[in-house]
Design a protein around this motif. Structure first.
Motif, mmCIF file in Angstrom:
data_model
loop_
_atom_site.group_PDB
_atom_site.id
_atom_site.type_symbol
_atom_site.label_atom_id
_atom_site.label_comp_id
_atom_site.label_asym_id
_atom_site.label_seq_id
_atom_site.Cartn_x
_atom_site.Cartn_y
_atom_site.Cartn_z
ATOM 1 N N VAL A 129 -26.707 -29.897 -26.961
ATOM 2 C CA VAL A 129 -25.311 -29.503 -27.004
ATOM 3 C C VAL A 129 -24.910 -28.769 -25.883
ATOM 4 N N GLU A 130 -23.745 -28.863 -25.633
ATOM 5 C CA GLU A 130 -22.959 -28.131 -24.661
ATOM 6 C C GLU A 130 -21.523 -27.783 -25.277
ATOM 7 N N LEU A 131 -21.127 -26.594 -25.127
ATOM 8 C CA LEU A 131 -19.910 -25.808 -25.709
ATOM 9 C C LEU A 131 -19.256 -25.172 -24.817
ATOM 10 N N ILE A 132 -18.051 -25.738 -24.489
ATOM 11 C CA ILE A 132 -17.062 -24.750 -23.614
ATOM 12 C C ILE A 132 -15.996 -24.275 -24.463
ATOM 13 N N SER A 133 -15.551 -23.069 -24.465
ATOM 14 C CA SER A 133 -14.580 -22.316 -25.068
ATOM 15 C C SER A 133 -13.614 -21.197 -24.506
ATOM 16 N N GLU B 72 -5.141 -18.431 -20.120
ATOM 17 C CA GLU B 72 -5.921 -18.616 -18.973
ATOM 18 C C GLU B 72 -6.968 -19.445 -18.700
ATOM 19 N N GLY B 73 -7.561 -19.617 -17.442
ATOM 20 C CA GLY B 73 -8.633 -20.673 -17.285
ATOM 21 C C GLY B 73 -10.193 -20.057 -17.603
ATOM 22 N N HIS B 74 -10.292 -18.943 -17.975
ATOM 23 C CA HIS B 74 -11.435 -18.239 -17.944
ATOM 24 C C HIS B 74 -11.951 -18.788 -19.197
ATOM 25 N N LYS C 262 -22.915 -19.215 -19.536
ATOM 26 C CA LYS C 262 -22.243 -18.685 -18.329
ATOM 27 C C LYS C 262 -20.635 -18.913 -18.215
ATOM 28 N N PRO C 263 -19.899 -18.212 -17.448
ATOM 29 C CA PRO C 263 -18.580 -18.640 -17.470
ATOM 30 C C PRO C 263 -18.222 -19.978 -16.960
ATOM 31 N N ASP C 264 -17.121 -20.665 -17.162
ATOM 32 C CA ASP C 264 -16.702 -21.812 -17.049
ATOM 33 C C ASP C 264 -15.135 -21.856 -16.867
ATOM 34 N N VAL C 265 -14.645 -22.914 -16.729
ATOM 35 C CA VAL C 265 -12.967 -23.215 -16.865
ATOM 36 C C VAL C 265 -12.529 -24.353 -17.833
#
Length: 578
Positions: free
Chosen positions: A108-112, A117-119, A134-137
């Motif tokens: 699983v990969e989750l980005i939220s 804003e893009g952070h 880790k941080p992403d965009v």
């Protein structure tokens, strides 16, 4: 063998197996999360039926960076603060099991992101183990990518169906969510090809047109009912819409996509006698109940719920649909208000064997420029008063000892004599139950010889047959029975063959043995005039008088039409006079 506590990874896999059965289970849980996050835009993509790749993206509220890791801990949730809230909770999820269960059996990969804003924050997991955070965009919302489903449980993966079957499951599930949430914009992509994209306008009619056809959308009947404890709203199809399966029957409770056979059965019951057995309607109903009437904590998958006073609600659903069907005039906005369309080209000298019957209906007959198209009208739930039949019907004769021909309201009228008599007998049995127990004693008892299956059925159901007016007893010889008395309405039939056919039908439809209505339909069918029975003029006129007194005269109990008519305009077109 000593009792011991299971290891955590075994517990996790067992728990995940209850929630995640196949790719559609993953899609369901993630769509529920999108809805709970107040998303107005949901995009779903999958490859190989979801076995290899699933991606769900939304524009919801998102998850804060600090909560990413705990989000995949079992029983961690933002939707429930107290046990007292369970009885009134309205969110789709609340158990805190979906994300950890998915992560246990896949990568699983989750980005939220919670802001415009893009952070954003990103977390990666491999079969339940956190690899990194880790941080992403990305813009506001959440994206979840699931790969290699059941890669760590080969046995479970091997039990998945073919890619085609899994794709069908995914589509069927997503369509239910689309119909339950018409205000959400959905986009679905399978193996790089777009399947469907909705506007999120909130219009169910628009969705019917996209999923089915414009003709069906324009013919749907709106349904609305309001009381203190129950609200019903949605759309149902008229009786001329016929589907081969019940997959298009959708009943949602408090905006939950659930499996509830009793409500589906209520809907099917409402159409009983109006559709031929084996045909199903298109239906989308939303039931709104006080949350305290529901127990949603029945199963980890949340596919099932328990409802207080379920039978009362069942009855109201059936009644509401039935009333809407009866009150609806099928001549308005109806796909087949003009009935069956026949291509009949005189120049080509077509015969009945090459006559083409068009199943595709058109809502506006003017759209057919071909002057040789004909229009045969079915009288089903129309505004025609059946009492007019006895006063306005002019008898012309009998065709092939099967159909009654006449003139009615300046049209050619054709009556199916068996269907008509079946409707008459069914309503007599239904509304005057005294006919069921009025028995006629036979001067000479009749002996029946049954096969083993029929003999076993009759032996178990002899009391039921007695209640239906049959006096039958064992003749003392294996598989032989003696008939002493029969219901009075069978006295003019060939009793031996008729009773044998009734028992055969009851035996073959043993699942309906406890359904009184189904038994009445069988009795009505076998006690009726048959195809090939020659009728006198008085007998035909008596049948027309009887059908004119029925409450639902235009269809037999099994849903077949009783009467059709051909108007003068259609005859003129057949003979190329228009």
């Amino acid at each position: 063998m000593r009792i011991k506590k299971l290891e955590d990874n075994i517990i996790a896999k067992i728990a995940a197996g209850e929630i995640i059965e196949n790719p559609s289970s993953v899609i369901k849980e993630l769509m529920d999360n999108c809805i709970d996050a107040f998303a107005t835009n949901i995009e779903i993509e999958f490859h190989n039926g979801g076995k290899d790749y699933i991606r769900i993206s939304d524009n919801g509220t998102g998850i804060i960076y600090e909560d990413l890791k705990i989000a995949f801990s079992r029983h961690a949730t933002s939707k429930l603060n107290s046990v007292n809230n369970i009885s009134t909770i309205q969110s789709m999820g609340f158990r805190g099991e979906a994300l950890p269960s998915i992560a246990t059996v896949s990568n699983v990969e989750l980005i939220s992101n919670i802001s415009s804003e893009g952070h954003a924050g990103k977390i990666n997991l491999e079969y339940g183990s956190v690899l990194n955070v880790k941080p992403d965009v990305r813009t506001k919302g959440t994206t979840v990518v699931v790969t290699n489903l059941f890669g760590n449980i080969p046995v479970r993966r091997n039990f998945l169906k073919t890619t085609r079957s899994e794709i069908r499951k995914n589509y069927d599930l997503i369509k239910k969510y689309i119909l339950c949430y018409p205000q959400i914009k959905f986009k679905v992509i399978s193996d790089g090809r777009q399947y469907i994209e909705t506007s999120g306008s909130g219009s169910l009619v628009e969705l019917f047109a996209k999923i089915h056809s414009n003709e069906l959308a324009n013919s749907m009947i709106p349904v609305e009912y309001n009381s203190k404890n129950l609200e019903i709203n949605g759309y149902i199809s008229n009786v001329n819409i016929k589907k081969s399966s019940n997959v298009n029957i959708n009943c949602f409770v408090n905006k939950r996509v659930i499996k509830n056979r009793i409500f589906n059965y209520a809907i099917e019951r409402a159409y009983d006698t109006l559709l031929v057995k084996g045909n199903y309607p298109v239906c989308v109903l939303n039931l709104k109940l006080d949350p305290s009437f529901l127990d949603i904590n029945v199963h980890p998958s949340k596919n099932e719920i328990k409802i207080r006073d379920e039978r009362e609600i069942f009855s109201q659903v059936e009644k509401t649909i039935r009333l809407n069907l009866i009150n609806y005039n099928t001549n308005k906005n109806d796909i087949s208000s003009h009935g069956m369309q026949f291509d009949f080209n005189v120049a080509e000298k077509q015969t009945p064997h090459n006559l083409i019957i068009h199943n595709e209906r058109k809502s506006d007959f003017k759209a057919f420029p071909n002057k040789n198209n004909s229009n045969i009208q079915e009288f089903i739930l129309s505004e025609n008063d059946p009492k007019n039949l006895i006063f306005e019907f002019k008898l012309l004769g009998q065709l092939n000892n099967s159909y009654i021909l006449g003139e009615y309201q300046k049209n050619i009228c054709i009556i199916d004599q068996h269907a008509a008599h079946e409707r008459v007998n069914y309503e007599k049995l239904q509304f005057n139950s005294v006919n069921i127990i009025n028995k006629q004693e036979l001067l000479n008892p009749i002996i029946l010889n049954l096969n083993i299956k029929e003999n076993e059925w009759l032996d178990k159901n002899i009391k039921m047959m007695n209640k239906l007016g049959f006096d039958i007893e064992s003749f003392g010889i294996l598989n032989e029975w003696k008939i002493n008395r029969v219901p009075s309405y069978l006295i003019n039939k060939n009793i031996q063959s008729t009773v044998a056919r009734i028992i055969t039908d009851f035996t073959n439809n043993h699942s309906d043995n406890h359904n009184t209505d189904s038994r009445l339909k069988t009795l009505a069918c076998h006690s009726s005039i048959e195809f090939g029975d020659k009728l006198s003029n008085m007998e035909m006129l008596k049948l027309i008088e009887d059908i004119s007194k029925c409450k639902e005269p235009w269809k037999c109990p099994h849903g077949r039409p009783v009467l059709i008519q051909i108007n003068e305009h259609e005859l003129s077109k057949w003979f190329s006079r228009t």
